[in-house]
Design an enzyme around this catalytic site. Structure first.
Site, short mmCIF file in Angstrom:
data_model
loop_
_atom_site.label_atom_id
_atom_site.label_comp_id
_atom_site.label_asym_id
_atom_site.label_seq_id
_atom_site.Cartn_x
_atom_site.Cartn_y
_atom_site.Cartn_z
N CYS A 148 0.82 -1.21 0.00
CA CYS A 148 0.00 0.00 0.00
C CYS A 148 0.86 1.27 0.00
O CYS A 148 0.69 2.14 -0.85
CB CYS A 148 -0.96 -0.01 1.18
SG CYS A 148 -0.21 -0.46 2.75
N1 LIG Z 1 -4.82 -4.25 4.80
C1 LIG Z 1 -4.20 -3.57 3.82
O1 LIG Z 1 -4.39 -2.35 3.69
C2 LIG Z 1 -3.28 -4.27 2.86
C3 LIG Z 1 -2.77 -3.53 1.79
C4 LIG Z 1 -1.90 -4.16 0.88
C5 LIG Z 1 -1.56 -5.49 1.07
N2 LIG Z 1 -2.06 -6.18 2.13
C6 LIG Z 1 -1.69 -7.59 2.26
O2 LIG Z 1 -2.82 -8.40 1.96
C7 LIG Z 1 -2.78 -9.61 2.72
C8 LIG Z 1 -4.08 -9.71 3.53
O3 LIG Z 1 -4.17 -8.58 4.39
P1 LIG Z 1 -5.50 -8.25 5.22
O4 LIG Z 1 -5.28 -6.88 5.76
O5 LIG Z 1 -6.70 -8.53 4.42
O6 LIG Z 1 -5.36 -9.31 6.42
P2 LIG Z 1 -6.49 -9.88 7.38
O7 LIG Z 1 -7.62 -8.91 7.50
O8 LIG Z 1 -5.79 -10.27 8.63
O9 LIG Z 1 -7.02 -11.19 6.63
C9 LIG Z 1 -6.21 -12.31 6.43
C10 LIG Z 1 -7.01 -13.44 5.80
O10 LIG Z 1 -6.13 -14.55 5.59
C11 LIG Z 1 -6.57 -15.68 6.33
N3 LIG Z 1 -5.39 -16.35 6.91
C12 LIG Z 1 -4.64 -15.93 7.94
N4 LIG Z 1 -3.60 -16.78 8.14
C13 LIG Z 1 -3.71 -17.75 7.22
C14 LIG Z 1 -2.96 -18.91 6.93
N5 LIG Z 1 -1.89 -19.25 7.65
N6 LIG Z 1 -3.36 -19.69 5.89
C15 LIG Z 1 -4.45 -19.35 5.17
N7 LIG Z 1 -5.19 -18.28 5.40
C16 LIG Z 1 -4.84 -17.48 6.41
C17 LIG Z 1 -7.46 -15.11 7.40
O11 LIG Z 1 -8.38 -16.11 7.81
P3 LIG Z 1 -8.98 -16.08 9.30
O12 LIG Z 1 -9.81 -14.85 9.39
O13 LIG Z 1 -9.75 -17.33 9.35
O14 LIG Z 1 -7.77 -16.03 10.22
C18 LIG Z 1 -8.14 -13.95 6.68
O15 LIG Z 1 -9.18 -14.43 5.85
C19 LIG Z 1 -1.52 -9.51 3.60
O16 LIG Z 1 -0.47 -10.19 2.98
C20 LIG Z 1 -1.24 -8.02 3.65
O17 LIG Z 1 0.11 -7.73 3.88
C21 LIG Z 1 -2.92 -5.61 3.02
#
Ligand SMILES: NC(=O)c1ccc[n+]([C@@H]2O[C@H](COP(=O)([O-])OP(=O)(O)OC[C@H]3O[C@@H](n4cnc5c(N)ncnc54)[C@H](OP(=O)(O)O)[C@@H]3O)[C@@H](O)[C@H]2O)c1
Length: 342
Positions: A148
């Site tokens: 981001c």
């Molecule tokens: N948030 C942002 O603004 C943003 C921006 C750019 C990139 N990203 C990247 O996008 C990715 C997701 O971010 P997010 O903010 O959406 O995170 P999040 O809200 O914590 O969601 C993570 C998701 O992945 C699942 N998960 C967690 N651990 C796992 C595992 N070991 N194996 C399989 N699934 C798993 C979770 O399932 P449960 O809910 O069942 O635990 C949840 O559905 C990350 O790599 C992050 O760095 C995020």
């Protein structure tokens, strides 16, 4: 009408839910597979009653994905997924929202992230920033969707670096982000009482996005560049504002505006402000990046300001933009999202 069968791994997280919101209204997409970690076996609608999608959350398993998907989005923590080669071999494209595929040199990734990167082998992968790498994205099997903060920084700097307008190989960046950037897992330092009425810096000069920015900015510039980056977190849910300081050869504002317009007047999601400064609310809910700037005409110091919605242009919207490019669809299909104001 062309149909793409799409799976979302990490469907219950913030970026996963944003993907589903966008993909549900995408004219060429059918969502065929969802996965999560803690809620496997449940129906998405039980957990997120506000989204109209009756699909069961499944384990992340190669055979199921290969059978049902042309493309998988992995919206899960970096390192949580190690089946990319098997998927690609069987013809499934992959867009990863984490950092596993963003680095040219796996050793640099391993220095900054807990996981060791799997051997990429012959995977045709690309850093998926459409405004910079569109032609390479078309040919890729795996897209490393940018971080981001790097998105908010590389897009505004691209024209300036390509035109070799900087006079110091050093760029100072100060960014502010809302809390959704940290995902949906509970953390003490993100409790309401810690965040409300508060503003703080974190990982000063030491954030994981520094090597990613240095990699991409140096490639654009053609020489090594150093980035001095301080991120801050503040009590809002969505949005990033990046303030970028650099020494340049510019002597008037008009010249800067002209270069920005040369590069970006045809870009669907880049908005250049001739005057004034962008607000995070102006891009909230959209895939847009809005850029403003000011020049100290006496010494050429340029201050560039950019805003994005971290969950959309900073993650899921950009990922859908990459999908549209990969599957030869109109780049803005599903992404004509008006901003949510106020
Ligand atoms: N948030 C942002 O603004 C943003 C921006 C750019 C990139 N990203 C990247 O996008 C990715 C997701 O971010 P997010 O903010 O959406 O995170 P999040 O809200 O914590 O969601 C993570 C998701 O992945 C699942 N998960 C967690 N651990 C796992 C595992 N070991 N194996 C399989 N699934 C798993 C979770 O399932 P449960 O809910 O069942 O635990 C949840 O559905 C990350 O790599 C992050 O760095 C995020």
């Amino acid at each position: 009408l062309k149909r793409v069968r799409v799976g979302v791994a990490g469907a219950t997280g913030y970026t996963g839910m944003e993907l589903i919101r966008i993909l549900k209204n995408h004219p060429n997409v059918e969502i065929t597979f969802l996965s999560s970690r803690k809620t496997v076996g449940m129906n998405l609608k039980e957990i997120r009653p506000f989204i109209d999608l009756e699909l069961t959350l499944e384990p992340l398993d190669v055979d199921r994905v290969v059978e049902r998907c042309d493309l998988l989005f992995t919206a899960i923590p970096s390192g949580a997924f190690t089946i990319s080669k098997d998927l690609v071999k069987k013809g499934v494209k992959l867009i990863d929202l984490g950092a596993d595929f963003r680095f040219d040199d796996p050793a640099i990734h391993d220095e900054w992230y807990e996981n060791k990167i799997e051997n990429y082998g012959e995977l045709k992968r690309v850093y998926g920033l459409p405004e910079v790498n569109r032609d390479e994205i078309k040919k890729a099997d795996v897209v490393g969707n940018p971080g981001c903060y790097p998105t908010s920084v590389i897009i505004p700097l691209y024209p300036i670096l390509r035109e070799k307008m900087i006079t110091e190989n050093r760029i100072v960046i100060d960014s502010k982000s809302g809390t959704s950037g940290a995902g949906h897992n509970p953390r003490e330092d993100l409790l309401f009482s810690e965040m409300e009425e508060n503003l703080r810096a974190y990982r000063v000069l030491n954030h994981r996005h520094v090597p990613e920015m240095e990699q991409e900015l140096s490639k654009i510039f053609g020489k090594d560049l150093r980035v001095h980056f301080t991120p801050h977190i503040l009590p809002m849910t969505r949005g990033i504002l990046s303030t970028i300081y650099l020494k340049t050869k510019f002597s008037c504002r008009e010249e800067i505006y002209r270069i920005f317009m040369d590069y970006y007047s045809e870009e669907k999601f880049v908005r250049i402000l001739k005057e004034g400064y962008p607000s995070t609310k102006w891009v909230r809910g959209t895939n847009n990046i809005m850029i403003g700037f000011e020049l100290d005409e006496e010494d050429g110091t340029l201050v560039v300001l950019s805003v994005i919605d971290n969950l959309i242009k900073g993650a899921s919207g950009q990922a859908v933009q990459n999908m549209n490019i990969l599957f030869d669809l109109p780049e803005d299909a599903g992404l004509n999202l008006p901003s949510l104001y106020p």
